[in-house]
Structures are given as structure tokens and as C-alpha cells.
Motif scaffolding. Structure first.
Motif, PDB file in Angstrom:
ATOM      1  N   GLY A   1       0.817  -1.213   0.000  1.00 29.84           N
ATOM      2  CA  GLY A   1       0.000   0.000   0.000  1.00 29.84           C
ATOM      3  C   GLY A   1       0.848   1.259   0.000  1.00 29.84           C
ATOM      4  N   LEU A   2       1.916   1.258   0.781  1.00 30.40           N
ATOM      5  CA  LEU A   2       2.820   2.418   0.810  1.00 30.40           C
ATOM      6  C   LEU A   2       3.526   2.602  -0.525  1.00 30.40           C
ATOM      7  CD1 LEU A   2       4.430   2.104   4.346  1.00 30.40           C
ATOM      8  CD2 LEU A   2       2.880   3.889   3.538  1.00 30.40           C
ATOM      9  N   ARG A   3       3.957   1.525  -1.118  1.00 27.98           N
ATOM     10  CA  ARG A   3       4.603   1.624  -2.431  1.00 27.98           C
ATOM     11  C   ARG A   3       3.637   2.217  -3.448  1.00 27.98           C
ATOM     12  NH1 ARG A   3       7.855  -4.017  -3.360  1.00 27.98           N
ATOM     13  NH2 ARG A   3       9.639  -3.514  -2.042  1.00 27.98           N
ATOM     14  N   GLY A   4       2.392   1.768  -3.372  1.00 26.21           N
ATOM     15  CA  GLY A   4       1.400   2.297  -4.303  1.00 26.21           C
ATOM     16  C   GLY A   4       1.184   3.787  -4.097  1.00 26.21           C
ATOM     17  N   ALA A   5       1.196   4.229  -2.847  1.00 29.41           N
ATOM     18  CA  ALA A   5       0.985   5.646  -2.559  1.00 29.41           C
ATOM     19  C   ALA A   5       2.219   6.476  -2.908  1.00 29.41           C
ATOM     20  CB  ALA A   5       0.643   5.833  -1.081  1.00 29.41           C
ATOM     21  N   LEU A   6       3.406   5.935  -2.648  1.00 31.99           N
ATOM     22  CA  LEU A   6       4.639   6.693  -2.910  1.00 31.99           C
ATOM     23  C   LEU A   6       5.031   6.684  -4.371  1.00 31.99           C
ATOM     24  CD1 LEU A   6       6.833   5.549   0.112  1.00 31.99           C
ATOM     25  CD2 LEU A   6       5.719   7.758  -0.192  1.00 31.99           C
TER      26      LEU A   6
ATOM     27  N   ALA B   1       3.274   6.398  -7.479  1.00 30.44           N
ATOM     28  CA  ALA B   1       2.054   6.371  -8.289  1.00 30.44           C
ATOM     29  C   ALA B   1       2.434   6.063  -9.738  1.00 30.44           C
ATOM     30  CB  ALA B   1       1.345   7.713  -8.193  1.00 30.44           C
TER      31      ALA B   1
END
Length: 80
Positions: free
Chosen positions: A62-67, A69
Motif C-alpha cells: 500500500g505504501l509503495r502504491g501511494a509513494l 504512483a
């Protein structure tokens, strides 16, 4: 000397060995119970660790997806 069925006498050394074997067997049975309990606890701990690891990996995704994009939606870097 204690006797067996039919009046047969058991030699003292054989009786002593029998008592020692029964004692060893009792200790081994107790050790097996303890090992079984330890194995069950280890399996529960592993299941908890696996669940925790899966939760951490999901959070990381989830963090990778947010950081990070979609690169196509971001403006180009300043050097272009």
C-alpha cells in the motif's frame, strides 16, 4: 523375590532391570508430551508470525502504491 503367575520367581537383577526400563519409559513418555506441547506452541507462533508478515507486506504494498504512483500521471523531472 516377587513371583510371576504360576509361581515362577523373577531373579533380582531382571526385576531391577525391569524397574529401570519402566522408569526410563515413564521419563520418555513425559518428554514426548513436553515435546508435543512445545511443537504445538511453535506452530501457533509460526502462524502468528506468518499472519503478521502478511499484514506488513500488505502495508508495504500500500505504501509503495501511494509513494510510487503511476509514472505516466506524474510530470516529467525538471531536467527534461
Amino acid at each position: 523375590m516377587p513371583g510371576l503367575a504360576g509361581g515362577t520367581q523373577v531373579p533380582a537383577d531382571v526385576e531391577q532391570r525391569l524397574v529401570e526400563l519402566e522408569t526410563r519409559l515413564a521419563f520418555q513418555e513425559q518428554a514426548m508430551v513436553e515435546l508435543s506441547e512445545a511443537l504445538a506452541e511453535a506452530r501457533l507462533e509460526r502462524a502468528r508470525s506468518d499472519a503478521l508478515l502478511q499484514a506488513v507486506l500488505a502495508d508495504l504494498r500500500g505504501l509503495r502504491g501511494a509513494l510510487y504512483a503511476d509514472p505516466g500521471s506524474e510530470p516529467p523531472p525538471p531536467h527534461y
